[in-house]
Design an enzyme around this catalytic site. Structure first.
Site: not given
Length: 610
Positions: A168-169, A333, A335, A337, A401, A420, A433
Site C-alpha cells: 500500500s502506502h 498512494d 497501490d 486505493d 478499521t 476511512e 477503496k
C-alpha cells in the site's frame, strides 16, 4: 493472441530445492473442471504425459514465524519475503485454507503496484496456483494492477478471487516493504475467517505444490498455455476505465477540465496510478498532460514514501499552497486505493471528503442518481458522515478499521458510499477503496456546481464546497497524530495503561473541561452475518461529542505505529475557519496527558500530523 510456452522470458529456480525428478501418476487424477494434470508425489519414473502438460513438484517446507496477516494482508520487509519459501509458504497456506471449489479449475486475478519484488513474486504465485489446480490466471501487464482495478477485474470477469502484491502506502525498494493479500469473488479482501485459517495453516505447512513451468513473459498482452492451465496478460487499465465511464459523466468532467480558467494537478507519487492517470485524465477527459506529477511507476517510488498526506506529498502540497496554485489538486498512494484532496491553499480532510461526496452524490454522479442505500465509516473517522446520513434519512454504519468490514454491507445492499480517515474513500462499484474514484467524484462535484458558469465568472471552488457543507451540517474538527516505528514493547504498555484507565472510568467523570460519556475498547458485530471482532481501538467519548481514540496500526512492516485521533464538533459558523490544531489543542493536550505517551515511547512529537 494465443502463444505457447516459448513465450517465457527465462527459467530459474524461485523456490527451495524440490524433488524435481520426472513425475509418475501415483495418486488421484483431477477430474471435472480441473486442469489436465496428475497430482502425484515425486518419483524417478518417466516424464509427464501429454495430457498432463506439466509436472507438479512437491517441495518439502516447514513453518516460518510471523505470517499472521494484519488489516490489509501480510506485510514485511522485502528481505523477509526473499527468505527461503517465505512467500511460497503463505501462498500454499492460502490454497490449503480455501474450499477446492473456490479455485480448482477456476480463474484468479494477479496484479500489484509495481514495487520491487513484484516481478519475482508474480512468477512464484503463478506456479503455485497452477500446482494447486487453478485453471486460469489473469495478470496485469508487467504485473501492474491497482488494488481498485483488481477488485474491478474480479467482478467484471466473474473470477474466483485475486492476489494483490502491495504494501500500500509503505515505501518500496530492496530495503523497504512488500506485501500480499487475497480478495474473494466479490472483489473484497478476504474475511478474518479465511485469514485466520491461512495463519493456522502457516503453522503446520509441510509441502508446497508448484508447477514445473518456465517464467512467463508479463511484458506483452497475450496468452500462454500449459495443458489446461492458462496465463492471460491483460491491459491493467481497460476494465477499470470501462467501470469509471459507467459511474461518472465523463463529458461533464471533460467540460470542466477543458475550461481555460480551471487548472488541475494530480500527483501519482511514482506509484501505480501513474499507469491510469494518462489514459483517464489526459486521453479520456482531455486534461493537459502536464497536469500529472510523478506519473511513471517506479519500483522504489522514486525513493519516496507513496502516502498521500500533507507530510509525504510535499511537491503537490507546495504547489497547491503556492502563489499560482491550481484550482484542484489530488494525489493517490502506492497501490491506488487512497487519495488526498486539495483546493487552492485548502486541505480537505478525508473525513470531510467522504461526507461531502455523499451529500452531493445524487446530484453530481449518475451512478447515484436514485440515491444511496446507506453510508458507513470506520470508527476513528470523524462523525461528519453521520450527519449526512441523518439528513438523507439513510442507514448509517460504524465499522472497525479495514475495508473488508464494508464488503458484507455492500453485498447485502445496505451500503453505497463509505470512507476511512486514513485517506480511503469508495463506494459499492467495487469492494475496495478507490483513489481515482474519489478524484473523479470531486471533479464531478466541481463540474456540476460550475456547469452554468461562463468563462470569466467566479468558479465555485473546493473551499466553497467545503464551507457550504460546514454551514449546513456543522464542522467536525479532526486530526490524527501518527507515531511511526515505535518500540513495540512501549507501545503495548501504553495501550495496557489506557485499558486500566478505561476500566476505572465512569460516565460523568471529569477530564479537565470535558465530561466523559463513555470509554471502551471498540467491538463490532456484523449486522449481515453476525460475526464479531473486538479490541478495535480505545475510545474516550465525551458528552459534547468530542472523542479521543488510540489504536495500534496493522499496516506497517516493522515496529508499532501508534495512531491518536482527536475530534470535536463545532456548530458555530463563526468558528469554522479556525485552524484544526488550534481548535483541538485542549483535546490533544488531554490525550497526551491521559496516555503518558511520551513516557512510554520517548516520542516528543508525532511523525505525521493529518
Amino acid at each position: 493472441m494465443a502463444t505457447t510456452a516459448t513465450h517465457a522470458l527465462r527459467v530459474r529456480p524461485l523456490l527451495a530445492t524440490a524433488r524435481s525428478t520426472p513425475l509418475r501418476a501415483t495418486a488421484a487424477v483431477c477430474r471435472g473442471p480441473a486442469p489436465a494434470f496428475v497430482v502425484v508425489r515425486c518419483s524417478s519414473a518417466g516424464a509427464p504425459s501429454a495430457a498432463q502438460a506439466f509436472k507438479i513438484n512437491l517441495i518439502p517446507t516447514k513453518p516460518v514465524d510471523g505470517q499472521k496477516t494484519g488489516t490489509s494482508g501480510l506485510r514485511k520487509k522485502v528481505k523477509v519475503f526473499q527468505q527461503e519459501n517465505y512467500l511460497a509458504n503463505w501462498i500454499q497456506a492460502l490454497f490449503n485454507s480455501l474450499p477446492p471449489e473456490d479455485f480448482v479449475g477456476g480463474t484468479l486475478v494477479l496484479g500489484g503496484d509495481g514495487r520491487y519484488f513484484n516481478k519475482d513474486a508474480a512468477q512464484i504465485i503463478i506456479k503455485i496456483a497452477a500446482g494447486n489446480g487453478v485453471g486460469k490466471i489473469l495478470v496485469g501487464r508487467n504485473g501492474l494492477l491497482s488494488t481498485p482495478a483488481v477488485s474491478a477485474v474480479i467482478r467484471k470477469r466473474a473470477a474466483n478471487g485475486g492476489f494483490i502484491m502491495s504494501a500500500s502506502h509503505n515505501p518500496g525498494g530492496p530495503d523497504n516493504d512488500w506485501g500480499i493479500k487475497f480478495n474473494y469473488s466479490s472483489g473484497q479482501p478476504a474475511p478474518e475467517t479465511i485469514t485466520d485459517q491461512i495463519y493456522g495453516n502457516t503453522l503446520s505447512i509441510s509441502e508446497i505444490k508448484t508447477a514445473d513451468i518456465p517464467d512467463v513473459d508479463l511484458s506483452s498482452i497475450g496468452v500462454a498455455s500449459y495443458g489446461d492451465f492458462t496465463i492471460e496478460v491483460i491491459d491493467p487499465v481497460s476494465d477499470y476505465l470501462d467501470l469509471m465511464e459507467n459511474v461518472f459523466d465523463f463529458q461533464l468532467i471533460k467540460n470542466l477540465l477543458s475550461r481555460p480558467d480551471f487548472r488541475f494537478i494530480f500527483d501519482a507519487m511514482h506509484a501505480i496510478t501513474g499507469a491510469y492517470a494518462g489514459p483517464i485524465f489526459v486521453e479520456k477527459l482531455g486534461a493537459d498532460p502536464d497536469c500529472i506529477l510523478n506519473g511513471v511507476p517506479l519500483e522504489d517510488f522514486g525513493n519516496g514514501h507513496p502516502d498521500p498526506n500533507l507530510t509525504y506529498a510535499k511537491e503537490l502540497v507546495f504547489t497547491m499552497f503556492g502563489t499560482r496554485a491550481p484550482d484542484f489538486g489530488a494525489a493517490s498512494d502506492g497501490d491506488g486505493d487512497r487519495n488526498m484532496i486539495l483546493g487552492k491553499r485548502f486541505f480537505v480532510t478525508p473525513s470531510d471528503s467522504v461526507a461531502i461526496i455523499a451529500a452531493n452524490a445524487q446530484a453530481a454522479i449518475p451512478y447515484f442518481q436514485s440515491g444511496t442505500n446507506g453510508l458507513a465509516r470506520s470508527m476513528p473517522t470523524s462523525g461528519a458522515l453521520d450527519r449526512v446520513a441523518e439528513k438523507l434519512n439513510v442507514p448509517f454504519f460504524e465499522v472497525p478499521t479495514g475495508w473488508k468490514f464494508f464488503g458484507n454491507l455492500m453485498d447485502a445492499g445496505k451500503l453505497s458510499i463509505c470512507g476511512e480517515e486514513s485517506f480511503g474513500t469508495g463506494s459499492d462499484h467495487i469492494r475496495e477503496k478507490d483513489g481515482i474514484w474519489a478524484v473523479l467524484a470531486w471533479l464531478s462535484i466541481l463540474a456540476h456546481r460550475n456547469k452554468d458558469k461562463n468563462v470569466g465568472d467566479r468558479l465555485v471552488s473546493v473551499e466553497d464546497v467545503a464551507r457550504e457543507h460546514w454551514a449546513t451540517y456543522g464542522r467536525n474538527f479532526f486530526s490524527r497524530y501518527d507515531y511511526e516505528a515505535c518500540e513495540s514493547d512501549g507501545a503495548n504498555k501504553m495501550m495496557d495503561h489506557l485499558r486500566d484507565v478505561i476500566s476505572n472510568s465512569n460516565p460523568g467523570q471529569k477530564y479537565g473541561d470535558y465530561t466523559l460519556k463513555f470509554a471502551d475498547d471498540f467491538s463490532y458485530t456484523d449486522p449481515v452475518d453476525g460475526s464479531t471482532v473486538s479490541k478495535q481501538g480505545l475510545r474516550f467519548v465525551f458528552t459534547d461529542g468530542s472523542r479521543i481514540i488510540f489504536r495500534l496500526s496493522g499496516t506497517g512492516s516493522a515496529g508499532a505505529t501508534i495512531r491518536l485521533y482527536i475530534e470535536q464538533y463545532e456548530s458555530d459558523i463563526s468558528r469554522h475557519g479556525l485552524d484544526a490544531q488550534t481548535a483541538l489543542k485542549p483535546l490533544i493536550d488531554l490525550a497526551l496527558s491521559v496516555s503518558n505517551l511520551k513516557d512510554f515511547t520517548g516520542r516528543e512529537r508525532p511523525t505525521v500530523i493529518t
